[in-house]
Scaffold this motif. Structure first.
Motif, PDB file in Angstrom:
ATOM      1  N   LYS A 207       1.079  -1.137  -0.112  1.00  0.00           N
ATOM      2  CA  LYS A 207      -0.070  -0.147   0.090  1.00  0.00           C
ATOM      3  C   LYS A 207       1.138   1.304   0.116  1.00  0.00           C
ATOM      4  O   LYS A 207       0.818   2.135  -0.866  1.00  0.00           O
ATOM      5  CB  LYS A 207      -0.716  -0.241   1.575  1.00  0.00           C
ATOM      6  N   GLU A 208       1.942   1.232   0.369  1.00  0.00           N
ATOM      7  CA  GLU A 208       2.677   2.466   0.727  1.00  0.00           C
ATOM      8  C   GLU A 208       3.708   2.813  -0.278  1.00  0.00           C
ATOM      9  O   GLU A 208       3.895   3.926  -0.936  1.00  0.00           O
ATOM     10  CB  GLU A 208       3.816   2.342   2.326  1.00  0.00           C
ATOM     11  N   ASN A 209       3.570   1.734  -0.548  1.00  0.00           N
ATOM     12  CA  ASN A 209       4.560   2.191  -2.485  1.00  0.00           C
ATOM     13  C   ASN A 209       4.089   1.713  -3.643  1.00  0.00           C
ATOM     14  O   ASN A 209       4.441   1.829  -4.492  1.00  0.00           O
ATOM     15  CB  ASN A 209       5.667   0.730  -2.227  1.00  0.00           C
ATOM     16  N   ASN A 210       2.150   1.701  -3.303  1.00  0.00           N
ATOM     17  CA  ASN A 210       1.395   1.768  -4.120  1.00  0.00           C
ATOM     18  C   ASN A 210       1.552   0.698  -5.030  1.00  0.00           C
ATOM     19  O   ASN A 210       1.866   0.862  -6.680  1.00  0.00           O
ATOM     20  CB  ASN A 210       1.890   2.909  -5.236  1.00  0.00           C
ATOM     21  N   ILE A 211       1.921  -0.305  -4.879  1.00  0.00           N
ATOM     22  CA  ILE A 211       2.572  -1.849  -5.349  1.00  0.00           C
ATOM     23  C   ILE A 211       0.340  -2.531  -5.552  1.00  0.00           C
ATOM     24  O   ILE A 211       0.877  -3.568  -4.638  1.00  0.00           O
ATOM     25  CB  ILE A 211       3.588  -2.769  -5.270  1.00  0.00           C
ATOM     26  N   PRO A 212       0.468  -2.636  -6.914  1.00  0.00           N
ATOM     27  CA  PRO A 212      -0.868  -3.669  -7.037  1.00  0.00           C
ATOM     28  C   PRO A 212      -0.127  -4.914  -6.536  1.00  0.00           C
ATOM     29  O   PRO A 212       0.780  -5.620  -6.578  1.00  0.00           O
ATOM     30  CB  PRO A 212      -1.224  -3.296  -8.264  1.00  0.00           C
ATOM     31  N   ILE A 213      -1.553  -5.699  -6.376  1.00  0.00           N
ATOM     32  CA  ILE A 213      -1.200  -7.278  -6.003  1.00  0.00           C
ATOM     33  C   ILE A 213      -2.519  -7.820  -6.324  1.00  0.00           C
ATOM     34  O   ILE A 213      -3.617  -7.673  -6.697  1.00  0.00           O
ATOM     35  CB  ILE A 213      -1.528  -7.182  -4.784  1.00  0.00           C
ATOM     36  N   VAL A 214      -1.967  -8.982  -7.507  1.00  0.00           N
ATOM     37  CA  VAL A 214      -2.852 -10.144  -8.052  1.00  0.00           C
ATOM     38  C   VAL A 214      -3.026 -11.041  -7.124  1.00  0.00           C
ATOM     39  O   VAL A 214      -1.951 -11.703  -7.621  1.00  0.00           O
ATOM     40  CB  VAL A 214      -3.078  -9.757  -9.546  1.00  0.00           C
ATOM     41  N   VAL A 215      -4.432 -11.339  -6.980  1.00  0.00           N
ATOM     42  CA  VAL A 215      -3.824 -12.831  -6.514  1.00  0.00           C
ATOM     43  C   VAL A 215      -4.779 -13.582  -7.389  1.00  0.00           C
ATOM     44  O   VAL A 215      -6.391 -13.545  -7.741  1.00  0.00           O
ATOM     45  CB  VAL A 215      -4.948 -12.702  -5.453  1.00  0.00           C
ATOM     46  N   PHE A 216      -4.573 -15.092  -7.824  1.00  0.00           N
ATOM     47  CA  PHE A 216      -5.164 -15.873  -8.545  1.00  0.00           C
ATOM     48  C   PHE A 216      -5.048 -17.077  -8.982  1.00  0.00           C
ATOM     49  O   PHE A 216      -3.805 -17.420  -7.857  1.00  0.00           O
ATOM     50  CB  PHE A 216      -4.597 -15.470 -10.275  1.00  0.00           C
ATOM     51  N   ASP A 217      -5.289 -17.977  -9.426  1.00  0.00           N
ATOM     52  CA  ASP A 217      -4.935 -19.569  -9.278  1.00  0.00           C
ATOM     53  C   ASP A 217      -4.226 -20.000 -10.270  1.00  0.00           C
ATOM     54  O   ASP A 217      -4.376 -20.327 -11.512  1.00  0.00           O
ATOM     55  CB  ASP A 217      -6.399 -20.108  -9.197  1.00  0.00           C
ATOM     56  N   LEU A 218      -3.474 -21.001  -9.533  1.00  0.00           N
ATOM     57  CA  LEU A 218      -2.136 -21.031  -9.896  1.00  0.00           C
ATOM     58  C   LEU A 218      -2.023 -22.757 -10.859  1.00  0.00           C
ATOM     59  O   LEU A 218      -2.130 -23.234 -11.478  1.00  0.00           O
ATOM     60  CB  LEU A 218      -0.936 -21.179  -9.363  1.00  0.00           C
ATOM     61  N   CYS A 219      -3.464 -22.944 -10.034  1.00  0.00           N
ATOM     62  CA  CYS A 219      -3.381 -24.218 -10.986  1.00  0.00           C
ATOM     63  C   CYS A 219      -4.188 -24.401 -12.252  1.00  0.00           C
ATOM     64  O   CYS A 219      -4.147 -25.180 -13.003  1.00  0.00           O
ATOM     65  CB  CYS A 219      -4.054 -25.663 -10.294  1.00  0.00           C
ATOM     66  N   VAL A 220      -5.312 -23.229 -12.462  1.00  0.00           N
ATOM     67  CA  VAL A 220      -5.519 -22.997 -14.049  1.00  0.00           C
ATOM     68  C   VAL A 220      -3.988 -22.654 -14.804  1.00  0.00           C
ATOM     69  O   VAL A 220      -3.530 -22.143 -14.779  1.00  0.00           O
ATOM     70  CB  VAL A 220      -6.275 -21.802 -13.806  1.00  0.00           C
ATOM     71  N   PRO A 221      -4.200 -23.823 -15.583  1.00  0.00           N
ATOM     72  CA  PRO A 221      -2.669 -23.646 -17.022  1.00  0.00           C
ATOM     73  C   PRO A 221      -3.384 -22.205 -17.791  1.00  0.00           C
ATOM     74  O   PRO A 221      -3.905 -22.059 -18.197  1.00  0.00           O
ATOM     75  CB  PRO A 221      -3.125 -24.638 -17.977  1.00  0.00           C
ATOM     76  N   GLY A 222      -1.621 -21.374 -17.501  1.00  0.00           N
ATOM     77  CA  GLY A 222      -1.660 -20.077 -18.910  1.00  0.00           C
ATOM     78  C   GLY A 222      -2.548 -19.563 -17.586  1.00  0.00           C
ATOM     79  O   GLY A 222      -2.233 -17.962 -18.227  1.00  0.00           O
ATOM     80  N   ASN A 223      -2.624 -18.945 -16.570  1.00  0.00           N
ATOM     81  CA  ASN A 223      -3.030 -18.237 -16.088  1.00  0.00           C
ATOM     82  C   ASN A 223      -2.068 -17.370 -15.255  1.00  0.00           C
ATOM     83  O   ASN A 223      -2.270 -15.675 -15.441  1.00  0.00           O
ATOM     84  CB  ASN A 223      -3.276 -18.843 -13.913  1.00  0.00           C
ATOM     85  N   ILE A 224      -0.244 -17.424 -15.656  1.00  0.00           N
ATOM     86  CA  ILE A 224       0.326 -16.389 -15.155  1.00  0.00           C
ATOM     87  C   ILE A 224       0.691 -15.554 -16.579  1.00  0.00           C
ATOM     88  O   ILE A 224       0.370 -13.963 -16.928  1.00  0.00           O
ATOM     89  CB  ILE A 224       1.585 -17.286 -14.939  1.00  0.00           C
ATOM     90  N   ARG A 225       0.335 -16.231 -17.745  1.00  0.00           N
ATOM     91  CA  ARG A 225       0.395 -15.705 -19.127  1.00  0.00           C
ATOM     92  C   ARG A 225      -0.601 -14.510 -18.818  1.00  0.00           C
ATOM     93  O   ARG A 225      -0.002 -14.042 -18.939  1.00  0.00           O
ATOM     94  CB  ARG A 225      -0.240 -16.518 -20.383  1.00  0.00           C
ATOM     95  N   ARG A 226      -1.837 -15.103 -18.618  1.00  0.00           N
ATOM     96  CA  ARG A 226      -3.372 -13.977 -18.712  1.00  0.00           C
ATOM     97  C   ARG A 226      -3.195 -12.847 -17.446  1.00  0.00           C
ATOM     98  O   ARG A 226      -3.473 -11.973 -18.215  1.00  0.00           O
ATOM     99  CB  ARG A 226      -3.877 -14.889 -18.559  1.00  0.00           C
ATOM    100  N   ALA A 227      -1.962 -13.713 -16.422  1.00  0.00           N
ATOM    101  CA  ALA A 227      -2.472 -12.305 -15.373  1.00  0.00           C
ATOM    102  C   ALA A 227      -0.842 -11.051 -16.674  1.00  0.00           C
ATOM    103  O   ALA A 227      -1.748  -9.577 -15.877  1.00  0.00           O
ATOM    104  CB  ALA A 227      -1.315 -12.731 -14.538  1.00  0.00           C
ATOM    105  N   VAL A 228      -0.117 -11.841 -16.845  1.00  0.00           N
ATOM    106  CA  VAL A 228       0.659 -10.824 -17.529  1.00  0.00           C
ATOM    107  C   VAL A 228       0.367 -10.267 -18.528  1.00  0.00           C
ATOM    108  O   VAL A 228       0.802  -8.782 -18.471  1.00  0.00           O
ATOM    109  CB  VAL A 228       1.960 -11.378 -18.062  1.00  0.00           C
ATOM    110  N   MET A 229      -0.239 -10.550 -19.464  1.00  0.00           N
ATOM    111  CA  MET A 229      -1.244  -9.277 -20.159  1.00  0.00           C
ATOM    112  C   MET A 229      -2.766  -8.559 -19.472  1.00  0.00           C
ATOM    113  O   MET A 229      -2.977  -8.005 -20.529  1.00  0.00           O
ATOM    114  CB  MET A 229      -1.781 -10.809 -21.142  1.00  0.00           C
TER     115      MET A 229
END
Length: 244
Positions: A207-229
């Motif tokens: 919060k103090e450094n204004n860094i957003p957080i994205v919480v997602f399910d790692l078990c779903v294939p391709g979710n890391i790519r989707r998050a980055v996009m």
């Protein structure tokens, strides 16, 4: 691949490496995670990783069993290095290898480099995946706090918290079938509702450094790519507007 973020901090729990096992490391899961990380690295994303050690040893559990808390936490830090080296090996043994560096907050010069902020940033600029081991090097702090700290130090644009759940809910979805998943939360809403995205120290750093957080399910294939996009997966925490 059109990516939204150029430099990310990926927080992996130790439990994420277990797969369906009750303990240890599932090589197939590590291979799958490595392939997803390799995909985004080849798209030009600079990737830093903080990995937990709960699949091997968790400091709080050791303390609950009667161990000195500081000693238990140091053992947990060593467990994170084991996971970091496992992930490093998997990335560097892909058919198209990804070069990595493991940096540890506790000196282990025979197996890893010591953590130096400017060195970590230079590795990222040179397109190496940087894996942070041994937590922050201090007991009484979680690897979530390490993720927030390292994210701030390397100027990460976002922290991806890859877990076994698909976001943040207003109640426990395992206990309440009507639990509601949030798509977008502000920092203040998380604090006001005590939603426990991360431990309070980690969350306050974000919060103090204004860094957003994205919480997602790692078990779903391709979710890391989707998050980055920048696709709408999981729950996004940050900003001033809110969409439930």
């Amino acid at each position: 691949m059109n990516v939204k973020y150029k430099r990310i901090l990926l927080k992996l729990s130790g439990e994420a490496l277990m797969g369906d096992r009750s303990f240890g490391i599932d090589p197939a899961i590590v291979q799958s995670i490595s392939l997803e990380i390799a995909e985004i690295v080849r798209s030009g994303v600079e990737v830093a990783i903080v990995v937990g050690g709960g699949n091997i040893f968790r400091g709080m559990q050791g303390a609950a069993a009667g161990m000195d808390r500081a000693t238990a936490d140091y053992i947990g830090m060593i467990a994170t290095v084991m996971n970091a080296l496992t992930l490093q090996d998997a990335l560097e043994h892909l058919d198209d290898p990804i070069q990595t560096r493991v940096l540890t907050a506790i000196a282990m010069q025979e197996v890893a480099e010591p953590y130096i902020r400017r060195r970590a940033i230079r590795h990222l600029e040179n397109k190496l995946v940087v894996i942070f081991g041994a937590g922050s090097g201090n007991p009484f702090f979680t690897t979530d706090t390490t993720a927030a700290l390292r994210g701030a130090e390397i100027n990460a644009e976002v922290i991806f918290k890859a877990t076994r759940v698909d976001g943040i809910y207003d109640s426990d979805p395992k206990l309440n079938p009507d639990a509601k998943r949030y798509q977008h939360l502000t920092y203040d809403r998380v604090l006001a509702d005590d939603l426990r995205v991360m431990d309070i120290t980690a969350f306050t750093l974000c919060k103090e450094n204004n860094i957003p957080i994205v919480v997602f399910d790692l078990c779903v294939p391709g979710n890391i790519r989707r998050a980055v996009m920048g696709e709408s997966i999981g729950t996004y925490v940050g900003g001033s507007c809110e969409v439930n």
